[in-house]
Design an enzyme around this catalytic site. Sequence first.
Site, PDB file in Angstrom:
ATOM      1  N   TRP A  72      25.307   7.493 -11.943  1.00 48.27           N
ATOM      2  CA  TRP A  72      25.543   6.607 -10.800  1.00 48.27           C
ATOM      3  C   TRP A  72      26.050   7.463  -9.644  1.00 48.27           C
ATOM      4  O   TRP A  72      27.215   7.857  -9.603  1.00 48.27           O
ATOM      5  CB  TRP A  72      26.594   5.549 -11.142  1.00 48.27           C
ATOM      6  CG  TRP A  72      26.122   4.473 -12.072  1.00 48.27           C
ATOM      7  CD1 TRP A  72      24.865   4.280 -12.573  1.00 48.27           C
ATOM      8  CD2 TRP A  72      26.930   3.408 -12.604  1.00 48.27           C
ATOM      9  NE1 TRP A  72      24.836   3.178 -13.390  1.00 48.27           N
ATOM     10  CE2 TRP A  72      26.090   2.615 -13.429  1.00 48.27           C
ATOM     11  CE3 TRP A  72      28.272   3.053 -12.478  1.00 48.27           C
ATOM     12  CZ2 TRP A  72      26.544   1.490 -14.114  1.00 48.27           C
ATOM     13  CZ3 TRP A  72      28.738   1.933 -13.154  1.00 48.27           C
ATOM     14  CH2 TRP A  72      27.881   1.154 -13.955  1.00 48.27           C
ATOM     15  N   GLU A  73      25.190   7.740  -8.689  1.00 49.86           N
ATOM     16  CA  GLU A  73      25.547   8.655  -7.598  1.00 49.86           C
ATOM     17  C   GLU A  73      25.622   7.982  -6.239  1.00 49.86           C
ATOM     18  O   GLU A  73      25.917   8.651  -5.241  1.00 49.86           O
ATOM     19  CB  GLU A  73      24.530   9.800  -7.530  1.00 49.86           C
ATOM     20  CG  GLU A  73      24.424  10.619  -8.801  1.00 49.86           C
ATOM     21  CD  GLU A  73      23.391  11.730  -8.694  1.00 49.86           C
ATOM     22  OE1 GLU A  73      23.398  12.456  -7.679  1.00 49.86           O
ATOM     23  OE2 GLU A  73      22.560  11.861  -9.622  1.00 49.86           O
TER      24      GLU A  73
END
Length: 512
Positions: free
Chosen positions: A146-147
Amino acid sequence: MGELRFKHLFWGSFVESGGTFQTVLIFLLIPCSLTVDYRAAPILSNTTFLWIWNVPTERCVGNVNDPIDLSFFSLIGSPRKTATGQPVTLFYVDRLGLYPHIDANQAEHYGGIPQRGDYQAHLRKAKTDIEHYIPDDKLGLAIIDWEEWRPTWLRNWKPKDNYRNKSIELVQSTNPGLSITEATQKAIQQFEEAGRKFMEGTLHLGKFLRPNQLWGYYLFPDCYNNKFQDPKYDGQCPAVEKKRNDNLKWLWKASTGLYPSVYLKKDLKSNRQATLYVRYRVVEAIRVSKVGNASDPVPIFVYIRLVFTDRTSEYLLEDDLVNTIGEIVALGTSGIIIWDAMSLAQRAAGCPILHKYMQTTLNPYIVNVTLAAKMCSQTLCNEKGMCSRRKESSDVYLHLNPSHFDIMLTETGKYEVLGNPRVGDLEYFSEHFKCSCFSRMTCKETSDVKNVQDVNVCVGDNVCIKAKVEPNPAFYLLPGKSLLFMTTLGHVLYHLPQDIFVFPRKTLVSTP
Protein backbone atom coordinates in the site's frame (compact mmCIF):
# COMPACT_ATOMS: atom_id res chain seq x y z
CA MET A 1 29.63 -26.12 -23.13
CA GLY A 2 32.99 -26.00 -21.41
CA GLU A 3 33.55 -25.27 -17.77
CA LEU A 4 33.36 -21.67 -16.59
CA ARG A 5 35.46 -20.52 -13.67
CA PHE A 6 34.37 -17.56 -11.56
CA LYS A 7 37.28 -15.99 -9.72
CA HIS A 8 35.53 -13.80 -7.17
CA LEU A 9 37.76 -10.98 -6.00
CA PHE A 10 35.27 -9.32 -3.72
CA TRP A 11 36.91 -10.11 -0.42
CA GLY A 12 38.12 -6.65 0.52
CA SER A 13 41.07 -5.64 2.65
CA PHE A 14 42.52 -8.26 4.97
CA VAL A 15 45.15 -5.96 6.47
CA GLU A 16 44.14 -2.57 7.81
CA SER A 17 46.18 0.54 8.49
CA GLY A 18 47.17 -0.47 12.00
CA GLY A 19 50.17 -2.41 10.69
CA THR A 20 50.92 -5.89 9.52
CA PHE A 21 51.78 -7.22 12.96
CA GLN A 22 48.22 -6.33 13.97
CA THR A 23 46.98 -9.02 11.62
CA VAL A 24 49.01 -11.68 13.44
CA LEU A 25 48.28 -10.59 17.00
CA ILE A 26 44.81 -9.04 16.90
CA PHE A 27 43.04 -12.37 17.30
CA LEU A 28 44.78 -12.85 20.64
CA LEU A 29 43.46 -9.50 21.83
CA ILE A 30 39.81 -9.55 20.73
CA PRO A 31 37.65 -9.97 23.84
CA CYS A 32 34.42 -11.90 23.86
CA SER A 33 31.37 -9.71 23.37
CA LEU A 34 30.02 -8.43 26.67
CA THR A 35 26.52 -7.83 25.30
CA VAL A 36 24.46 -10.16 23.18
CA ASP A 37 23.24 -8.91 19.81
CA TYR A 38 20.19 -10.76 18.48
CA ARG A 39 18.72 -11.48 15.08
CA ALA A 40 15.49 -13.24 14.16
CA ALA A 41 15.80 -17.01 14.05
CA PRO A 42 15.65 -18.60 10.56
CA ILE A 43 12.16 -19.51 9.40
CA LEU A 44 13.58 -22.57 7.61
CA SER A 45 15.97 -25.00 9.28
CA ASN A 46 19.60 -24.96 8.13
CA THR A 47 18.96 -21.75 6.21
CA THR A 48 20.89 -18.90 7.79
CA PHE A 49 20.04 -16.56 4.93
CA LEU A 50 16.89 -16.92 2.83
CA TRP A 51 16.73 -16.23 -0.91
CA ILE A 52 13.25 -15.42 -2.22
CA TRP A 53 12.21 -15.12 -5.88
CA ASN A 54 9.21 -12.85 -6.56
CA VAL A 55 9.46 -12.36 -10.33
CA PRO A 56 6.84 -13.56 -12.86
CA THR A 57 9.20 -15.84 -14.78
CA GLU A 58 6.87 -18.83 -15.10
CA ARG A 59 7.34 -18.92 -18.85
CA CYS A 60 11.14 -19.09 -18.40
CA VAL A 61 11.16 -21.92 -15.86
CA GLY A 62 11.39 -25.27 -17.60
CA ASN A 63 12.17 -23.69 -20.96
CA VAL A 64 14.37 -26.27 -22.69
CA ASN A 65 16.59 -23.73 -24.44
CA ASP A 66 16.95 -21.17 -21.67
CA PRO A 67 15.93 -22.60 -18.28
CA ILE A 68 16.08 -20.28 -15.29
CA ASP A 69 17.99 -21.89 -12.43
CA LEU A 70 16.07 -21.11 -9.23
CA SER A 71 17.66 -23.88 -7.18
CA PHE A 72 19.20 -21.37 -4.74
CA PHE A 73 15.82 -19.83 -3.87
CA SER A 74 13.94 -21.37 -0.95
CA LEU A 75 10.70 -19.46 -1.56
CA ILE A 76 9.35 -18.77 -5.05
CA GLY A 77 6.21 -16.85 -5.94
CA SER A 78 4.84 -14.77 -8.79
CA PRO A 79 3.29 -11.33 -8.21
CA ARG A 80 0.67 -12.03 -10.90
CA LYS A 81 -2.92 -11.42 -9.84
CA THR A 82 -3.94 -14.92 -10.90
CA ALA A 83 -1.33 -16.64 -8.70
CA THR A 84 -2.63 -18.14 -5.44
CA GLY A 85 -1.39 -20.51 -2.76
CA GLN A 86 2.23 -19.38 -3.00
CA PRO A 87 4.89 -19.15 -0.27
CA VAL A 88 5.29 -15.46 -1.20
CA THR A 89 2.11 -13.38 -1.52
CA LEU A 90 2.21 -9.74 -2.55
CA PHE A 91 -1.04 -7.87 -1.89
CA TYR A 92 -1.36 -4.87 -4.19
CA VAL A 93 -4.00 -2.18 -3.65
CA ASP A 94 -6.68 -4.04 -5.62
CA ARG A 95 -6.10 -7.41 -3.93
CA LEU A 96 -6.74 -6.81 -0.26
CA GLY A 97 -9.91 -5.35 1.16
CA LEU A 98 -11.29 -1.89 0.41
CA TYR A 99 -8.22 0.28 0.75
CA PRO A 100 -9.18 3.98 0.66
CA HIS A 101 -6.97 5.88 -1.77
CA ILE A 102 -6.82 8.47 -4.52
CA ASP A 103 -5.47 7.28 -7.86
CA ALA A 104 -3.18 9.09 -10.30
CA ASN A 105 -6.22 10.62 -12.04
CA GLN A 106 -7.43 12.01 -8.70
CA ALA A 107 -10.35 9.58 -8.60
CA GLU A 108 -11.27 8.60 -5.05
CA HIS A 109 -11.69 4.92 -4.17
CA TYR A 110 -13.49 3.65 -1.04
CA GLY A 111 -13.65 7.12 0.45
CA GLY A 112 -10.32 8.37 -0.85
CA ILE A 113 -8.81 9.24 2.53
CA PRO A 114 -8.71 6.72 5.41
CA GLN A 115 -11.08 8.82 7.57
CA ARG A 116 -13.82 8.22 5.01
CA GLY A 117 -13.12 4.54 4.53
CA ASP A 118 -15.55 1.84 5.66
CA TYR A 119 -13.30 -0.09 8.03
CA GLN A 120 -15.67 -2.97 8.77
CA ALA A 121 -16.48 -3.48 5.09
CA HIS A 122 -12.74 -3.43 4.41
CA LEU A 123 -12.12 -6.20 6.95
CA ARG A 124 -14.90 -8.36 5.50
CA LYS A 125 -13.49 -8.02 1.99
CA ALA A 126 -9.91 -8.49 3.25
CA LYS A 127 -10.91 -11.77 4.91
CA THR A 128 -12.23 -13.08 1.61
CA ASP A 129 -9.10 -11.94 -0.23
CA ILE A 130 -6.71 -13.50 2.28
CA GLU A 131 -8.55 -16.81 2.12
CA HIS A 132 -8.42 -16.65 -1.68
CA TYR A 133 -4.73 -15.84 -2.09
CA ILE A 134 -3.53 -17.91 0.89
CA PRO A 135 -5.96 -20.87 1.00
CA ASP A 136 -3.83 -22.85 3.47
CA ASP A 137 -1.98 -21.65 6.55
CA LYS A 138 1.49 -22.72 5.49
CA LEU A 139 4.76 -21.00 6.25
CA GLY A 140 5.31 -18.04 3.96
CA LEU A 141 5.64 -14.29 3.50
CA ALA A 142 2.60 -12.00 3.23
CA ILE A 143 3.55 -8.53 2.04
CA ILE A 144 1.03 -5.70 1.75
CA ASP A 145 1.97 -3.13 -0.89
CA TRP A 146 0.00 0.00 0.00
CA GLU A 147 1.97 2.99 -1.27
CA GLU A 148 -0.75 5.56 -2.01
CA TRP A 149 -0.48 7.29 1.38
CA ARG A 150 1.79 7.05 4.39
CA PRO A 151 0.55 6.72 7.98
CA THR A 152 2.76 9.62 9.12
CA TRP A 153 1.10 12.92 8.14
CA LEU A 154 4.31 14.83 7.45
CA ARG A 155 5.56 12.14 5.07
CA ASN A 156 2.69 12.77 2.68
CA TRP A 157 4.60 15.36 0.67
CA LYS A 158 3.93 16.04 -3.01
CA PRO A 159 2.25 14.39 -4.82
CA LYS A 160 0.68 12.74 -1.76
CA ASP A 161 -0.20 16.09 -0.21
CA ASN A 162 -3.72 15.72 -1.63
CA TYR A 163 -4.40 13.43 1.35
CA ARG A 164 -3.47 16.27 3.68
CA ASN A 165 -5.53 18.81 1.74
CA LYS A 166 -8.63 16.64 1.63
CA SER A 167 -8.26 15.80 5.31
CA ILE A 168 -8.24 19.51 6.18
CA GLU A 169 -11.24 20.10 3.90
CA LEU A 170 -13.13 17.32 5.70
CA VAL A 171 -12.55 18.97 9.08
CA GLN A 172 -13.54 22.40 7.76
CA SER A 173 -16.76 21.01 6.28
CA THR A 174 -17.90 19.77 9.67
CA ASN A 175 -16.26 22.49 11.79
CA PRO A 176 -16.54 25.74 9.80
CA GLY A 177 -15.62 27.89 12.79
CA LEU A 178 -12.10 26.47 13.18
CA SER A 179 -9.06 28.42 12.05
CA ILE A 180 -6.78 26.81 9.46
CA THR A 181 -4.28 25.99 12.20
CA GLU A 182 -6.95 24.35 14.35
CA ALA A 183 -8.41 22.50 11.37
CA THR A 184 -4.98 21.23 10.39
CA GLN A 185 -4.24 19.91 13.87
CA LYS A 186 -7.57 18.10 13.98
CA ALA A 187 -7.00 16.73 10.46
CA ILE A 188 -3.59 15.36 11.46
CA GLN A 189 -5.12 13.52 14.41
CA GLN A 190 -8.01 12.11 12.38
CA PHE A 191 -5.84 11.06 9.45
CA GLU A 192 -3.18 9.32 11.53
CA GLU A 193 -5.74 7.56 13.72
CA ALA A 194 -7.69 6.29 10.71
CA GLY A 195 -4.54 5.32 8.83
CA ARG A 196 -3.26 3.37 11.81
CA LYS A 197 -6.64 1.66 12.18
CA PHE A 198 -6.58 0.40 8.59
CA MET A 199 -2.94 -0.68 8.59
CA GLU A 200 -2.78 -2.18 12.07
CA GLY A 201 -6.19 -3.83 11.82
CA THR A 202 -5.31 -5.46 8.50
CA LEU A 203 -2.15 -6.93 10.04
CA HIS A 204 -4.11 -8.28 13.00
CA LEU A 205 -6.65 -9.87 10.66
CA GLY A 206 -3.93 -11.47 8.56
CA LYS A 207 -2.14 -12.87 11.61
CA PHE A 208 -5.43 -14.22 12.97
CA LEU A 209 -6.39 -15.97 9.72
CA ARG A 210 -2.91 -17.09 8.63
CA PRO A 211 -0.59 -17.02 11.67
CA ASN A 212 2.17 -18.96 9.91
CA GLN A 213 2.67 -16.15 7.41
CA LEU A 214 5.06 -13.27 8.16
CA TRP A 215 2.91 -10.16 7.76
CA GLY A 216 4.28 -6.72 7.00
CA TYR A 217 4.21 -3.77 4.63
CA TYR A 218 6.46 -3.26 1.62
CA LEU A 219 8.75 -0.21 2.00
CA PHE A 220 8.52 -0.30 5.80
CA PRO A 221 10.70 0.84 7.37
CA ASP A 222 11.99 3.65 5.17
CA CYS A 223 14.28 6.49 6.20
CA TYR A 224 14.37 8.67 3.07
CA ASN A 225 18.16 8.86 2.84
CA ASN A 226 18.06 9.62 -0.87
CA LYS A 227 19.52 13.12 -1.20
CA PHE A 228 22.31 11.89 -3.46
CA GLN A 229 23.01 15.34 -4.88
CA ASP A 230 24.28 16.57 -1.52
CA PRO A 231 28.10 16.76 -1.80
CA LYS A 232 28.30 15.67 1.85
CA TYR A 233 26.03 12.66 1.34
CA ASP A 234 26.98 9.93 3.79
CA GLY A 235 23.93 7.68 3.54
CA GLN A 236 22.90 8.26 7.15
CA CYS A 237 19.18 8.30 7.88
CA PRO A 238 18.09 11.82 8.89
CA ALA A 239 17.45 12.10 12.61
CA VAL A 240 13.95 13.43 11.98
CA GLU A 241 13.07 10.33 9.95
CA LYS A 242 14.38 8.00 12.63
CA LYS A 243 12.21 9.87 15.12
CA ARG A 244 9.21 9.43 12.84
CA ASN A 245 9.98 5.73 12.66
CA ASP A 246 10.04 5.67 16.46
CA ASN A 247 6.50 7.07 16.39
CA LEU A 248 5.43 4.06 14.29
CA LYS A 249 6.18 1.68 17.14
CA TRP A 250 2.63 0.34 16.85
CA LEU A 251 3.39 -0.79 13.28
CA TRP A 252 6.66 -2.53 14.09
CA LYS A 253 5.06 -4.34 17.03
CA ALA A 254 2.15 -5.51 14.87
CA SER A 255 4.40 -6.71 12.03
CA THR A 256 5.85 -10.21 11.91
CA GLY A 257 8.07 -9.33 8.95
CA LEU A 258 9.80 -6.14 7.78
CA TYR A 259 10.19 -5.49 4.06
CA PRO A 260 12.40 -2.48 3.26
CA SER A 261 13.53 -1.77 -0.29
CA VAL A 262 16.95 -0.85 -1.71
CA TYR A 263 16.21 -0.49 -5.44
CA LEU A 264 18.90 1.41 -7.34
CA LYS A 265 18.63 4.05 -10.03
CA LYS A 266 21.14 4.24 -12.86
CA ASP A 267 22.96 7.17 -11.22
CA LEU A 268 24.04 4.79 -8.46
CA LYS A 269 25.65 2.29 -10.83
CA SER A 270 29.03 1.18 -9.42
CA ASN A 271 28.81 4.17 -7.10
CA ARG A 272 30.00 4.63 -3.53
CA GLN A 273 26.73 6.40 -2.78
CA ALA A 274 24.89 3.14 -3.49
CA THR A 275 26.92 1.41 -0.79
CA LEU A 276 26.00 4.07 1.77
CA TYR A 277 22.38 4.26 0.65
CA VAL A 278 21.81 0.53 1.08
CA ARG A 279 23.92 0.25 4.22
CA TYR A 280 22.02 2.73 6.34
CA ARG A 281 18.57 1.71 5.13
CA VAL A 282 19.37 -1.80 6.33
CA VAL A 283 20.90 -0.49 9.57
CA GLU A 284 17.67 1.41 10.26
CA ALA A 285 15.60 -1.70 9.54
CA ILE A 286 17.71 -3.65 12.04
CA ARG A 287 17.17 -0.92 14.64
CA VAL A 288 13.43 -0.88 14.05
CA SER A 289 13.22 -4.68 14.18
CA LYS A 290 14.22 -4.55 17.85
CA VAL A 291 11.70 -1.92 18.97
CA GLY A 292 9.22 -4.47 20.26
CA ASN A 293 11.75 -6.84 21.84
CA ALA A 294 15.51 -6.45 21.40
CA SER A 295 16.09 -10.13 22.20
CA ASP A 296 13.40 -11.31 19.76
CA PRO A 297 13.62 -9.01 16.72
CA VAL A 298 11.32 -9.11 13.71
CA PRO A 299 12.84 -10.85 10.66
CA ILE A 300 13.96 -8.51 7.87
CA PHE A 301 13.63 -9.40 4.19
CA VAL A 302 15.08 -6.73 1.91
CA TYR A 303 13.63 -6.12 -1.54
CA ILE A 304 16.09 -5.68 -4.42
CA ARG A 305 15.83 -5.58 -8.21
CA LEU A 306 18.27 -7.03 -10.71
CA VAL A 307 17.87 -4.01 -12.99
CA PHE A 308 17.98 -0.26 -12.44
CA THR A 309 14.57 1.25 -11.73
CA ASP A 310 14.95 3.91 -14.43
CA ARG A 311 16.77 1.65 -16.91
CA THR A 312 14.99 -1.69 -16.73
CA SER A 313 16.88 -3.11 -19.69
CA GLU A 314 20.20 -2.84 -17.84
CA TYR A 315 21.20 -5.41 -15.24
CA LEU A 316 23.23 -4.70 -12.12
CA LEU A 317 26.97 -5.24 -12.47
CA GLU A 318 29.11 -7.19 -10.00
CA ASP A 319 29.94 -4.02 -8.07
CA ASP A 320 26.24 -3.27 -7.79
CA LEU A 321 25.59 -6.73 -6.38
CA VAL A 322 28.22 -6.08 -3.71
CA ASN A 323 26.60 -2.72 -2.97
CA THR A 324 23.21 -4.37 -2.50
CA ILE A 325 23.43 -8.08 -1.72
CA GLY A 326 26.88 -7.82 -0.15
CA GLU A 327 25.79 -5.07 2.22
CA ILE A 328 22.54 -6.80 3.17
CA VAL A 329 24.25 -10.08 4.04
CA ALA A 330 27.19 -8.50 5.89
CA LEU A 331 24.89 -6.48 8.16
CA GLY A 332 22.91 -9.54 9.22
CA THR A 333 19.35 -9.78 7.89
CA SER A 334 17.03 -12.74 7.37
CA GLY A 335 16.95 -12.72 3.59
CA ILE A 336 16.57 -11.02 0.23
CA ILE A 337 13.49 -10.84 -1.98
CA ILE A 338 14.23 -10.35 -5.67
CA TRP A 339 11.25 -8.65 -7.32
CA ASP A 340 10.55 -7.39 -10.78
CA ALA A 341 7.73 -6.67 -13.16
CA MET A 342 6.46 -8.89 -15.93
CA SER A 343 8.55 -7.01 -18.49
CA LEU A 344 11.75 -8.65 -17.21
CA ALA A 345 10.82 -11.96 -18.84
CA GLN A 346 8.39 -10.71 -21.49
CA ARG A 347 10.68 -8.49 -23.51
CA ALA A 348 12.08 -9.92 -26.71
CA ALA A 349 14.76 -12.42 -25.74
CA GLY A 350 13.96 -11.67 -22.10
CA CYS A 351 14.33 -15.25 -20.89
CA PRO A 352 17.71 -15.95 -22.58
CA ILE A 353 19.16 -12.69 -21.27
CA LEU A 354 17.92 -13.37 -17.75
CA HIS A 355 19.19 -16.95 -17.95
CA LYS A 356 22.68 -15.83 -18.99
CA TYR A 357 22.79 -13.12 -16.31
CA MET A 358 21.81 -15.53 -13.58
CA GLN A 359 24.20 -18.22 -14.79
CA THR A 360 27.28 -16.03 -15.11
CA THR A 361 26.69 -13.22 -12.58
CA LEU A 362 23.90 -13.57 -10.02
CA ASN A 363 24.01 -17.26 -9.09
CA PRO A 364 27.81 -17.46 -8.72
CA TYR A 365 27.63 -14.50 -6.36
CA ILE A 366 24.79 -16.12 -4.42
CA VAL A 367 26.97 -19.22 -4.05
CA ASN A 368 29.90 -17.08 -2.91
CA VAL A 369 28.17 -14.93 -0.32
CA THR A 370 25.89 -17.66 1.04
CA LEU A 371 28.68 -20.16 1.61
CA ALA A 372 30.84 -17.48 3.21
CA ALA A 373 27.98 -16.43 5.50
CA LYS A 374 27.34 -20.04 6.48
CA MET A 375 31.04 -20.67 7.05
CA CYS A 376 31.21 -17.64 9.32
CA SER A 377 28.06 -18.68 11.18
CA GLN A 378 29.38 -22.19 11.66
CA THR A 379 32.76 -20.89 12.83
CA LEU A 380 31.75 -18.05 15.14
CA CYS A 381 28.24 -19.07 16.22
CA ASN A 382 28.15 -22.85 16.00
CA GLU A 383 25.18 -22.23 13.67
CA LYS A 384 23.17 -20.68 16.52
CA GLY A 385 23.46 -17.19 15.11
CA MET A 386 24.50 -15.23 12.05
CA CYS A 387 27.57 -13.13 11.40
CA SER A 388 27.19 -9.37 11.24
CA ARG A 389 29.77 -6.61 11.02
CA ARG A 390 31.51 -5.59 14.20
CA LYS A 391 31.53 -2.07 12.82
CA GLU A 392 28.53 -1.37 10.62
CA SER A 393 30.34 1.36 8.65
CA SER A 394 33.28 -0.82 7.63
CA ASP A 395 33.68 -1.99 4.04
CA VAL A 396 34.07 -5.68 4.85
CA TYR A 397 31.99 -8.44 3.32
CA LEU A 398 31.16 -12.09 3.76
CA HIS A 399 32.95 -13.41 0.68
CA LEU A 400 35.04 -16.45 -0.04
CA ASN A 401 38.75 -15.71 -0.22
CA PRO A 402 39.55 -15.65 -3.97
CA SER A 403 43.09 -16.86 -3.23
CA HIS A 404 41.70 -20.16 -1.97
CA PHE A 405 38.39 -20.72 -3.77
CA ASP A 406 37.11 -20.99 -7.32
CA ILE A 407 33.45 -21.35 -8.30
CA MET A 408 33.07 -23.54 -11.38
CA LEU A 409 30.09 -24.00 -13.70
CA THR A 410 30.36 -27.58 -14.91
CA GLU A 411 29.23 -29.01 -18.23
CA THR A 412 26.09 -30.33 -16.52
CA GLY A 413 25.07 -26.78 -15.58
CA LYS A 414 25.81 -27.30 -11.88
CA TYR A 415 28.16 -25.21 -9.77
CA GLU A 416 31.14 -26.62 -7.95
CA VAL A 417 33.37 -24.90 -5.41
CA LEU A 418 37.06 -25.76 -5.55
CA GLY A 419 39.42 -25.03 -2.68
CA ASN A 420 39.75 -25.37 1.06
CA PRO A 421 39.42 -22.80 3.86
CA ARG A 422 42.47 -21.71 5.80
CA VAL A 423 42.83 -20.53 9.35
CA GLY A 424 43.43 -17.02 8.02
CA ASP A 425 40.00 -17.03 6.38
CA LEU A 426 38.36 -17.80 9.70
CA GLU A 427 40.52 -15.21 11.45
CA TYR A 428 39.31 -12.64 8.93
CA PHE A 429 35.72 -13.46 9.89
CA SER A 430 36.56 -13.26 13.59
CA GLU A 431 38.29 -9.90 13.26
CA HIS A 432 35.62 -8.15 11.21
CA PHE A 433 32.39 -9.91 12.18
CA LYS A 434 30.62 -10.81 15.40
CA CYS A 435 28.07 -13.48 16.18
CA SER A 436 24.53 -12.12 16.36
CA CYS A 437 22.62 -14.84 18.18
CA PHE A 438 19.32 -16.15 16.94
CA SER A 439 16.45 -15.28 19.25
CA ARG A 440 15.42 -17.92 21.76
CA MET A 441 18.76 -19.71 21.37
CA THR A 442 21.69 -20.00 23.75
CA CYS A 443 24.63 -18.69 21.79
CA LYS A 444 28.29 -18.09 22.59
CA GLU A 445 30.80 -16.70 20.13
CA THR A 446 33.84 -18.84 19.40
CA SER A 447 36.80 -17.19 21.11
CA ASP A 448 39.61 -18.95 19.23
CA VAL A 449 38.91 -19.92 15.62
CA LYS A 450 42.29 -21.67 15.42
CA ASN A 451 40.59 -24.61 17.12
CA VAL A 452 38.07 -25.00 14.29
CA GLN A 453 39.09 -28.07 12.29
CA ASP A 454 36.31 -28.65 9.77
CA VAL A 455 33.95 -26.66 7.57
CA ASN A 456 30.77 -28.25 6.22
CA VAL A 457 28.40 -25.82 4.49
CA CYS A 458 26.10 -26.13 1.49
CA VAL A 459 23.77 -24.01 -0.61
CA GLY A 460 21.16 -24.82 -3.22
CA ASP A 461 21.36 -28.17 -4.97
CA ASN A 462 24.27 -29.61 -2.99
CA VAL A 463 26.87 -26.95 -3.77
CA CYS A 464 29.15 -27.40 -0.79
CA ILE A 465 32.43 -26.74 0.95
CA LYS A 466 33.28 -29.82 3.02
CA ALA A 467 36.90 -29.71 4.03
CA LYS A 468 39.51 -29.62 6.75
CA VAL A 469 40.68 -26.15 7.69
CA GLU A 470 44.23 -25.74 6.43
CA PRO A 471 46.86 -23.89 8.49
CA ASN A 472 48.21 -20.58 7.32
CA PRO A 473 51.35 -20.87 5.17
CA ALA A 474 53.54 -19.35 7.91
CA PHE A 475 52.88 -22.31 10.17
CA TYR A 476 54.62 -24.64 7.74
CA LEU A 477 57.97 -23.25 9.05
CA LEU A 478 57.71 -25.60 12.05
CA PRO A 479 60.33 -23.67 14.10
CA GLY A 480 62.64 -25.42 16.47
CA LYS A 481 62.79 -22.39 18.77
CA SER A 482 59.87 -20.02 19.23
CA LEU A 483 62.12 -16.92 19.46
CA LEU A 484 63.77 -17.73 16.14
CA PHE A 485 60.36 -18.39 14.62
CA MET A 486 58.87 -15.09 15.77
CA THR A 487 61.95 -13.18 14.66
CA THR A 488 61.78 -14.77 11.23
CA LEU A 489 58.03 -14.23 10.98
CA GLY A 490 58.31 -10.60 12.04
CA HIS A 491 61.05 -10.03 9.47
CA VAL A 492 58.93 -11.55 6.71
CA LEU A 493 55.85 -9.54 7.65
CA TYR A 494 57.83 -6.33 7.91
CA HIS A 495 59.00 -6.65 4.31
CA LEU A 496 55.62 -7.61 2.87
CA PRO A 497 53.77 -4.89 0.94
CA GLN A 498 50.96 -3.37 3.01
CA ASP A 499 48.28 -4.27 0.44
CA ILE A 500 49.24 -7.89 0.02
CA PHE A 501 45.74 -9.05 0.93
CA VAL A 502 43.85 -6.24 -0.77
CA PHE A 503 41.74 -7.58 -3.60
CA PRO A 504 39.91 -5.58 -6.27
CA ARG A 505 36.13 -5.75 -6.11
CA LYS A 506 35.65 -7.24 -9.58
CA THR A 507 34.81 -10.68 -10.84
CA LEU A 508 36.97 -12.35 -13.42
CA VAL A 509 35.28 -14.98 -15.57
CA SER A 510 37.66 -17.15 -17.55
CA THR A 511 37.51 -20.36 -19.53
CA PRO A 512 40.40 -22.70 -18.79
